[in-house]
Design an enzyme around this catalytic site. Structure first.
Site, PDB file in Angstrom:
ATOM      1  N   ASN A  42       0.865  -1.183   0.000  1.00 47.23           N
ATOM      2  CA  ASN A  42       0.000   0.000   0.000  1.00 47.23           C
ATOM      3  C   ASN A  42       0.903   1.235   0.000  1.00 47.23           C
ATOM      4  OD1 ASN A  42       0.319   1.258   2.706  1.00 47.23           O
ATOM      5  ND2 ASN A  42      -0.460  -0.705   3.453  1.00 47.23           N
ATOM      6  N   ASN A  92      -8.225  -7.792   9.463  1.00 48.07           N
ATOM      7  CA  ASN A  92      -8.275  -7.965   8.009  1.00 48.07           C
ATOM      8  C   ASN A  92      -8.556  -9.368   7.488  1.00 48.07           C
ATOM      9  OD1 ASN A  92      -5.486  -5.640   7.538  1.00 48.07           O
ATOM     10  ND2 ASN A  92      -7.606  -5.248   8.049  1.00 48.07           N
ATOM     11  N   ARG A 116       0.318 -11.967   2.492  1.00 48.57           N
ATOM     12  CA  ARG A 116      -0.574 -12.017   3.665  1.00 48.57           C
ATOM     13  C   ARG A 116      -1.467 -13.254   3.700  1.00 48.57           C
ATOM     14  NH1 ARG A 116      -3.274  -6.679   5.921  1.00 48.57           N
ATOM     15  NH2 ARG A 116      -3.348  -8.159   7.659  1.00 48.57           N
ATOM     16  N   ARG A 167      -8.879  -3.980  -2.340  1.00 43.54           N
ATOM     17  CA  ARG A 167      -8.529  -5.222  -1.661  1.00 43.54           C
ATOM     18  C   ARG A 167      -9.635  -6.283  -1.711  1.00 43.54           C
ATOM     19  NH1 ARG A 167      -4.221  -4.873   1.911  1.00 43.54           N
ATOM     20  NH2 ARG A 167      -2.737  -3.343   1.138  1.00 43.54           N
ATOM     21  N   HIS A 196      -8.625   0.475   2.221  1.00 44.00           N
ATOM     22  CA  HIS A 196      -9.587  -0.330   2.985  1.00 44.00           C
ATOM     23  C   HIS A 196     -10.701   0.593   3.476  1.00 44.00           C
ATOM     24  CE1 HIS A 196      -6.929  -3.907   4.574  1.00 44.00           C
ATOM     25  NE2 HIS A 196      -7.713  -4.329   3.597  1.00 44.00           N
ATOM     26  N   ASP A 198     -11.882   0.662   6.370  1.00 42.68           N
ATOM     27  CA  ASP A 198     -11.577   1.151   7.724  1.00 42.68           C
ATOM     28  C   ASP A 198     -10.553   2.277   7.746  1.00 42.68           C
ATOM     29  OD1 ASP A 198      -9.041   0.008   7.544  1.00 42.68           O
ATOM     30  OD2 ASP A 198      -9.458  -1.625   8.922  1.00 42.68           O
ATOM     31  N   CYS A 292      -7.472  -1.352  12.864  1.00 48.40           N
ATOM     32  CA  CYS A 292      -7.103  -2.648  12.279  1.00 48.40           C
ATOM     33  C   CYS A 292      -6.105  -3.421  13.119  1.00 48.40           C
ATOM     34  CB  CYS A 292      -6.640  -2.493  10.841  1.00 48.40           C
ATOM     35  SG  CYS A 292      -5.488  -1.168  10.576  1.00 48.40           S
TER      36      CYS A 292
END
Ligand code: ARG
Length: 298
Positions: A42, A92, A116, A167, A196, A198, A292
């Site tokens: 990111n 996430n 991830r 995402r 995201h 959030d 997060c």
């Protein structure tokens, strides 16, 4: 009610028509033992590879954990895993849910970045130990879904705000709406810095929300304004540099937020919220902050 809403004129209900959902009383945090910036997925991570101050990161994490505890939430912690430096961002990998009968379920994510993907089975095992039934999207239909990074429950209501664009695949919400028997307000994200949901939308209470407007389309903003009486906005500096909107309000009153969000904090206090500031400076280097760094669950 399993419907995906994509524009304000389709919204034929008000929040009080939506069935209620209890507020989660439990918080999971993943220990930052292996937290670092090791790759760039990111825009916030640029220039920070290998640049996390580990001692400071541990300290920030501990103070935040104590902050959740002081609000009366039950704290659960999980060990970090080597080679999974982003697992500390444990909002996430999944989207938890409790149904009318009290059955607890968690929908596991499909992470966008290969780095991830290994986090998901670790979190899934942890859920199973907590007595959760874990569910999966059909990977033949949906490419990616990043859990509570992109899908947020309306405060106390069985209504999901679901974002797509960076995402999460837009079509994830068709499956989620069916699986959880819930309406979904689908919001397109348009600025990569706010990758995201959030990072640009924080549920405060049933009537109030904090947003960074520049992250949404006009259609998205119209839906937000249609369902919330009180829309508090963050400016670009506080939203981008301080992750002001990655705050969290677990009880509809107390807001935990990155230190220094002067303008947002004034607006929050004027609206009757109690602001608690925490430094998450080391985590901002990875593109995350208060929201997060934890997972709320039932
Ligand atoms: N480096 C992580 C990533 O890009 C940060 C995730 C932070 N989470 C969040 N919901 N903003 O995936």
């Amino acid at each position: 009610m399993t419907k995906i809403y994509t524009s304000a004129d389709q919204i034929d209900f008000s929040i009080s028509d939506i069935p209620s959902m209890p507020v989660p009383a439990n918080v999971l945090m993943v220990k930052p033992t292996f937290f670092d910036v090791e790759y760039i997925i990111n825009p916030h991570m640029h220039g920070h590879i290998g640049g996390v101050d580990k001692v400071r990161a541990d300290h920030e994490w501990e103070l935040l954990r104590d902050g959740f505890s002081e609000l009366g939430l039950n704290i659960h912690t999980l060990e970090g895993e080597k080679n999974l430096p982003d697992m500390v961002f444990c909002a996430n990998q999944s989207l938890p849910f409790v149904d009318e009968k009290g059955n607890k379920k968690a929908l596991m994510g499909i992470m966008h970045a290969s780095q991830r993907k290994g986090e998901v089975p670790v979190i899934e095992k942890w859920y199973q130990k907590q007595g959760y039934e874990t569910l999966h999207l059909d990977p033949g239909k949906t490419r990616t879904f990043e859990g509570m990074g992109d899908a947020l429950w309306h405060f106390k209501r069985k209504l999901l705000w679901g974002a797509y664009g960076f995402r999460t695949s837009q079509n994830a919400y068709e499956q989620i709406s069916q699986l959880f028997n819930t309406p979904v307000i689908a919001l397109e994200l348009v600025d990569e810095k706010f990758y995201h949901l959030d990072t640009c939308m924080c549920m405060l209470s049933e009537q109030s929300v904090l947003i960074y407007p520049g992250a949404f389309t006009n259609t998205g903003l119209e839906m937000i304004h249609k369902l919330f009486d009180n829309v508090i906005t963050a400016n670009l500096y506080e939203a981008e540099k301080l992750f002001a909107v990655n705050a969290t309000c677990p009880d509809g009153k107390n807001v935990l937020i990155q230190q220094g969000c002067t303008d947002v904090n004034k607006k929050l206090r004027d609206a009757g919220f109690i602001v608690h500031e925490y430094s998450t400076r080391e985590y901002l280097k990875s593109g995350g902050s208060v929201f997060c760094m934890k997972l709320m669950f039932w």
